[in-house]
Design a protein around this motif. Sequence first.
Motif, PDB file in Angstrom:
ATOM      1  N   UNK A 358      38.800 -36.460  20.250  1.00 19.37           N
ATOM      2  CA  UNK A 358      37.595 -36.254  21.061  1.00 19.37           C
ATOM      3  C   UNK A 358      38.001 -35.479  22.308  1.00 19.37           C
ATOM      4  N   UNK A 359      37.260 -34.408  22.584  1.00 19.61           N
ATOM      5  CA  UNK A 359      37.556 -33.584  23.760  1.00 19.61           C
ATOM      6  C   UNK A 359      36.280 -33.427  24.569  1.00 19.61           C
ATOM      7  N   UNK A 360      36.391 -33.660  25.853  1.00 25.27           N
ATOM      8  CA  UNK A 360      35.285 -33.322  26.748  1.00 25.27           C
ATOM      9  C   UNK A 360      35.823 -32.446  27.860  1.00 25.27           C
ATOM     10  N   UNK A 361      35.006 -31.537  28.318  1.00 26.38           N
ATOM     11  CA  UNK A 361      35.400 -30.597  29.363  1.00 26.38           C
ATOM     12  C   UNK A 361      34.633 -30.968  30.628  1.00 26.38           C
ATOM     13  N   UNK A 376      40.243 -30.186  30.454  1.00 23.65           N
ATOM     14  CA  UNK A 376      40.228 -30.865  29.167  1.00 23.65           C
ATOM     15  C   UNK A 376      40.553 -32.347  29.362  1.00 23.65           C
ATOM     16  N   UNK A 377      39.666 -33.197  28.859  1.00 18.17           N
ATOM     17  CA  UNK A 377      39.916 -34.632  28.737  1.00 18.17           C
ATOM     18  C   UNK A 377      40.013 -34.936  27.250  1.00 18.17           C
ATOM     19  N   UNK A 378      41.053 -35.666  26.846  1.00 17.50           N
ATOM     20  CA  UNK A 378      41.297 -35.890  25.427  1.00 17.50           C
ATOM     21  C   UNK A 378      41.463 -37.376  25.140  1.00 17.50           C
ATOM     22  N   UNK A 379      40.891 -37.789  24.002  1.00 20.85           N
ATOM     23  CA  UNK A 379      41.060 -39.170  23.535  1.00 20.85           C
ATOM     24  C   UNK A 379      41.379 -39.157  22.050  1.00 20.85           C
ATOM     25  N   UNK A 380      42.428 -39.874  21.654  1.00 15.17           N
ATOM     26  CA  UNK A 380      42.760 -40.038  20.243  1.00 15.17           C
ATOM     27  C   UNK A 380      43.594 -41.300  20.075  1.00 15.17           C
ATOM     28  N   UNK A 381      43.938 -41.632  18.835  1.00 16.20           N
ATOM     29  CA  UNK A 381      44.662 -42.873  18.560  1.00 16.20           C
ATOM     30  C   UNK A 381      46.179 -42.720  18.692  1.00 16.20           C
ATOM     31  N   UNK A 382      46.653 -41.475  18.772  1.00 16.39           N
ATOM     32  CA  UNK A 382      48.104 -41.271  18.798  1.00 16.39           C
ATOM     33  C   UNK A 382      48.623 -40.849  20.174  1.00 16.39           C
ATOM     34  N   UNK A 383      47.784 -40.946  21.196  1.00 20.54           N
ATOM     35  CA  UNK A 383      48.223 -40.573  22.539  1.00 20.54           C
ATOM     36  C   UNK A 383      49.103 -41.671  23.122  1.00 20.54           C
ATOM     37  N   UNK A 384      49.624 -41.418  24.325  1.00 23.00           N
ATOM     38  CA  UNK A 384      50.547 -42.360  24.956  1.00 23.00           C
ATOM     39  C   UNK A 384      49.880 -43.728  25.125  1.00 23.00           C
ATOM     40  N   UNK A 397      42.793 -26.260  32.192  1.00 23.82           N
ATOM     41  CA  UNK A 397      41.430 -25.773  32.341  1.00 23.82           C
ATOM     42  C   UNK A 397      41.069 -24.881  31.163  1.00 23.82           C
ATOM     43  N   UNK A 398      39.824 -24.967  30.739  1.00 19.11           N
ATOM     44  CA  UNK A 398      39.386 -24.111  29.646  1.00 19.11           C
ATOM     45  C   UNK A 398      37.932 -24.346  29.301  1.00 19.11           C
ATOM     46  N   UNK A 399      37.530 -23.797  28.161  1.00 18.59           N
ATOM     47  CA  UNK A 399      36.138 -23.954  27.724  1.00 18.59           C
ATOM     48  C   UNK A 399      36.064 -23.917  26.208  1.00 18.59           C
TER      49      UNK A 399
END
Length: 509
Positions: A358-361, A376-384, A397-399
């Motif tokens: 899941x990515x939200x900007x 970029x904000x990121x959420x997943x099951x394999x992150x730290x 930063x991006x779009x």
Amino acid sequence: MIVKLLQVLHKINLLSPFGLYRFISSIYKEGINIMLLLNIAERTYGDKIALVDGNETLSYKQLSAQCQKLSMVLKESYNIQEGHRVAFLCKNHVSLVQSIFAVSRLGADIYLLNSEMSKSQFNQLVEEHHFNLLVYDYELNAYMEESPYSKANILSYHDTLPAINNLLHTTVAKNQKILRSSTSKIILLTSGTTGKSKEVTHKPSILNFLNPFSTLLNRLNLLTYNTAYIATPIYHGYGIAILFSFIALGKKVVINDRFNAENACRLIREHNVEVITVVPLMIHKMLQTSVEDLKSLVCIASGGAKLNPKLVEEVSRKLGDVLYNLYGTSEAGLNIIATPQDLKYSTHTIGKEIKGVQIKIVHHNKEVEDGKIGQFYIKNKWSMKNGQSPWIKTGDLGYRDSNGYYFLCGRTDDMVVSAGVNIYPIDVEQVLIHHPFIEDVAVIGISDEKYGQTLKAFIQPRANESLHKEALIDWLRPRVAKFQLPKDIVFVHQLPYTALGKIDKKRLG
């Protein structure tokens, strides 16, 4: 999730009755740790070549047996056990790989240190983390001699001194057994070679890593290749993740203790390498050295640094549709992939997110719509697993465009505010890199009394080409907005790069 697991097990030939037996019995024997991967691979691939470095070549059977023996020796001689901290200050070689598997089998935590760090940073780390054992390369012996570290330590390689390669000749008790363990974690220490390091903890998990692993199988077609060359450092999250993936697939993995373009081209030619992990600077250097030696490559997996459009076009022209752009972070792991087809859509894109991400900007604490720039904000099951929030702020930063493709605009600390206008140096860099006489470019923000900040460009001209500030500004003026024009341009012989292949803008000023 169970369906996904069954699909992956089927693809790697573990869904047959015998395959499932190997899988389940390995979990029972080892526990959930990375030795599980090697145990399954040894039972599946046996005498197939697993690992090649400058010193030796090992089959899966040999690698597994040596890692098992090494875990027993480390337990007996160094009392390594669950909850201990074992640090590695090593380049890419067989001893590093063997030690990582052995330590994981014992349930101890694995700390992968940047072998390019300064002595003062190393001193700070050993004082902060209280390691129980430190494995290091002989060339870094000065770090040990000049540090406050006083606990157990051992060399990775040496002919006569205590070292990992010599431990393998130690006799172990025949009745010694190691209880299965699922406590080992992998800790990456981020921030490159400068600044205070931050711990990033990853816990090995079969279910959590199904999506990125399955994506690598599908988008990079990893099942179809036989030989892989990991040119990126294993101590970096990107390098070790690819190593584990290749081991699970039973590939022949080639590693080397340092990257040199001539040697890399030779290894690719001699081993008929099909897939290689690189940072963009490595691709650039290899193309300059010998395109002919690279003809066996069908997958160049680039990550760790931005991929400039000129390089994308050069790879396509000289080697065909073989370039993949992988985007991830130490904290969040792999999240976005651009295939060769995606790079045809745009040479600037980092691709589309993989399943399970899941990515939200976000800009000013609000999620923005497509086409708008934010962090970029990121959420997943394999992150730290040591973070306070499931959403990880990447600092990038991006779009996202209307077709679901993601684009980078630089780091949050790269953004320049000039007379109230936000300027992203990467936009100017991507224009300048297309100048026929420019080899490399970096743009930074500098203080300005009138506007607050303005841009300064550092230009590395192509060999035997000359450039002049006025002519370059004239060329640039119709291609960028007025506020994007650099106030100053400096020509340099070579731009500085970090050990991980990123332009080191901290050394520019």
